[in-house]
Enzyme design. Structure first.
Site, mmCIF file in Angstrom:
data_model
loop_
_atom_site.group_PDB
_atom_site.id
_atom_site.type_symbol
_atom_site.label_atom_id
_atom_site.label_comp_id
_atom_site.label_asym_id
_atom_site.label_seq_id
_atom_site.Cartn_x
_atom_site.Cartn_y
_atom_site.Cartn_z
ATOM 1 N N ASN A 9 -6.823 -2.144 -1.797
ATOM 2 C CA ASN A 9 -6.251 -2.852 -2.955
ATOM 3 C C ASN A 9 -7.515 -3.351 -3.595
ATOM 4 O OD1 ASN A 9 -5.248 -4.509 -4.990
ATOM 5 N ND2 ASN A 9 -3.657 -5.428 -3.471
ATOM 6 N N ARG A 92 -3.543 0.809 -4.244
ATOM 7 C CA ARG A 92 -2.754 0.086 -5.230
ATOM 8 C C ARG A 92 -3.238 0.571 -6.616
ATOM 9 N NH1 ARG A 92 -2.897 -5.666 -7.447
ATOM 10 N NH2 ARG A 92 -1.144 -5.954 -8.772
ATOM 11 N N HIS A 180 4.355 -5.408 -10.640
ATOM 12 C CA HIS A 180 4.653 -5.816 -9.327
ATOM 13 C C HIS A 180 5.767 -4.987 -8.521
ATOM 14 C CE1 HIS A 180 3.093 -9.943 -11.066
ATOM 15 N NE2 HIS A 180 2.452 -9.657 -10.254
ATOM 16 N N ARG A 240 -2.805 -16.282 -17.563
ATOM 17 C CA ARG A 240 -2.154 -15.620 -18.510
ATOM 18 C C ARG A 240 -1.137 -16.335 -19.251
ATOM 19 N NH1 ARG A 240 -1.066 -10.162 -14.977
ATOM 20 N NH2 ARG A 240 -2.363 -11.164 -13.305
ATOM 21 N N GLU A 378 2.817 -5.795 -0.028
ATOM 22 C CA GLU A 378 2.620 -4.805 -0.660
ATOM 23 C C GLU A 378 1.747 -3.553 0.050
ATOM 24 O OE1 GLU A 378 1.938 -6.587 -5.239
ATOM 25 O OE2 GLU A 378 1.020 -7.426 -3.462
#
Length: 411
Positions: A9, A92, A180, A240, A378
């Site tokens: 990742n 990922r 996600h 964000r 993940e």
């Protein structure tokens, strides 16, 4: 000795990794290199979480880029794998665009198509692909499998994917993608394994971390998500902004004289909890602060998440379980309490003692809606996809077309 699957990742200044046994997907080792391009730190752990290495990179004058960082990871793995082979590397990749609805074996043509999507995820995609290139260089001939954060959302109803723009823009790929997805897919699979009835039910999953979004899931499939064309939309995040009136963006450009690049920095890097509080993007720091700006930022975050839970419950026609996951969702009892306050209209009632203890179920006994806390993973989801991709490739080579299709595995 069992073969191994490496999961990477890659971010802008870090590479996280985990290594799994290919046969049973037991975790062997994990770790990360942080500070790529500056002062890198290297930390690793075993399957039980015990620290194996924790040191700063000893620089020899050459810059440490993603390729050099991956070389350091591989050199460390060479010392612990005892000759076991890495037979595939899973990555990922944040954005798969409209074309990639499943994991894909990476070829030069695929890599070229993914590079074209970099502008849709500028904080993530270039670094994901840098890690992919570095792994392909370090593991020549070893399959590289890209797993997308957008793929889980690709079966949304048209209404959930579309903007109210002329159809030609949808055809050009300007649509709502959602992100996600690897986290949501992992949670959906785990809940289905724990409780098949609940796994087929109506779930709202809140992935709340430095990046945050929510997803409506029914029968194990994504129905709607709060993120849209980019990872800016929806609830506010660490830096964000979340949802914003597009007219405000036009005003910033036309009346405030900001350039598109300046607006991009504002919305991606200077807003969210960091911008609202003027203090920090870290919920832990904000919860520890006694400044009113910190309290206001946390209140706004909870208000927006609560609003989206109600909207997604309406999309699903009701809700059977609310699931909190990711760093904030798993660890901040105060944030869970703020969010759930006022959601009694949906049948949500939090048990304060269970919530404070971080129990797997934090709703009051017998509540109409279960409120759950689950750790996402993940990297494990990527490893599962890699194993499925290798199996699909083996079946394709044997002339068996059954099972999930993985693009490029047949070509």
């Amino acid at each position: 000795m069992s073969d191994l699957i490496l999961v990477l990742n890659a971010g802008s200044s870090s590479i996280k990794f985990e290594v799994f046994e290919a046969a049973g997907l037991q975790l062997c080792w994990g770790g990360q290199i942080e500070g790529i391009g500056a002062a890198p730190c290297f930390a690793t752990h075993d399957s039980e979480g015990w620290m194996l290495a924790d040191r700063r990179w000893l620089k020899n004058g050459a810059p440490v880029d993603h390729s050099a960082a991956l070389g350091g990871i591989i050199a460390w793995l060479d010392g612990v794998t005892n000759g076991r082979r890495i037979i595939a590397v899973g990555h990922r990749v944040v954005h798969g665009g409209p074309d990639f609805a499943a994991p894909v074996l990476v070829t030069p043509a695929v890599l070229h198509r993914l590079e074209a999507l970099a502008s849709l995820a500028p904080l993530h995609q270039p670094h994901n692909l840098a890690g992919l290139r570095a792994a392909a260089e370090r593991f020549p001939g070893v399959p590289q499998v890209a797993c997308f954060d957008t793929a889980f959302h690709r079966d949304h109803p048209w209404e959930a994917d579309s903007f109210a723009l002329p159809q030609r823009f949808y055809d050009r790929g300007i649509r709502r993608y959602g992100f996600h997805g690897l986290s949501y897919e992992y949670i959906a699979r785990r809940l289905a394994a724990e409780d098949p009835v609940l796994g087929r039910g109506r779930l709202v999953v809140a992935h709340l971390g430095n990046g945050a979004s929510l997803c409506a899931i029914r029968d194990g499939r994504s129905i709607d998500s709060t993120m849209g064309f980019t990872a800016l939309d929806g609830v506010p995040m660490g830096t964000r902004c979340g949802q914003i009136d597009p007219g405000a963006v036009l005003h910033l450009i036309e009346a405030e004289g900001m350039s598109p690049a300046e607006v991009g920095r504002l919305l991606y890097e200077e807003s969210g909890l960091k911008g609202l509080s003027g203090l920090s993007q870290d919920v832990r720091a904000l919860e520890a602060s006694d400044r009113p700006e910190a309290a206001r930022a946390l209140s706004y975050f909870a208000w927006r998440v609560r609003r989206e839970i109600g909207a997604l419950a309406a999309t699903l026609g009701g809700i059977d379980a609310l699931v909190f996951t990711a760093g904030i969702g798993e660890n901040s009892a105060a944030t869970r309490a703020r969010i759930c306050e006022g959601l009694g209209v949906l049948g949500i009632a939090l048990d304060p003692a269970r919530n404070a203890a971080g129990a797997p179920e934090v709703s009051v006994p017998g509540a109409a809606v279960q409120v759950l806390v689950r750790r996402t993973n993940e990297e494990r989801m990527i490893a599962e996809h890699v194993r499925e991709a290798l199996s699909a490739g083996a079946r394709a080579a044997a002339g068996d077309a059954s099972g999930p299709a993985y693009p490029e595995l047949r070509g």
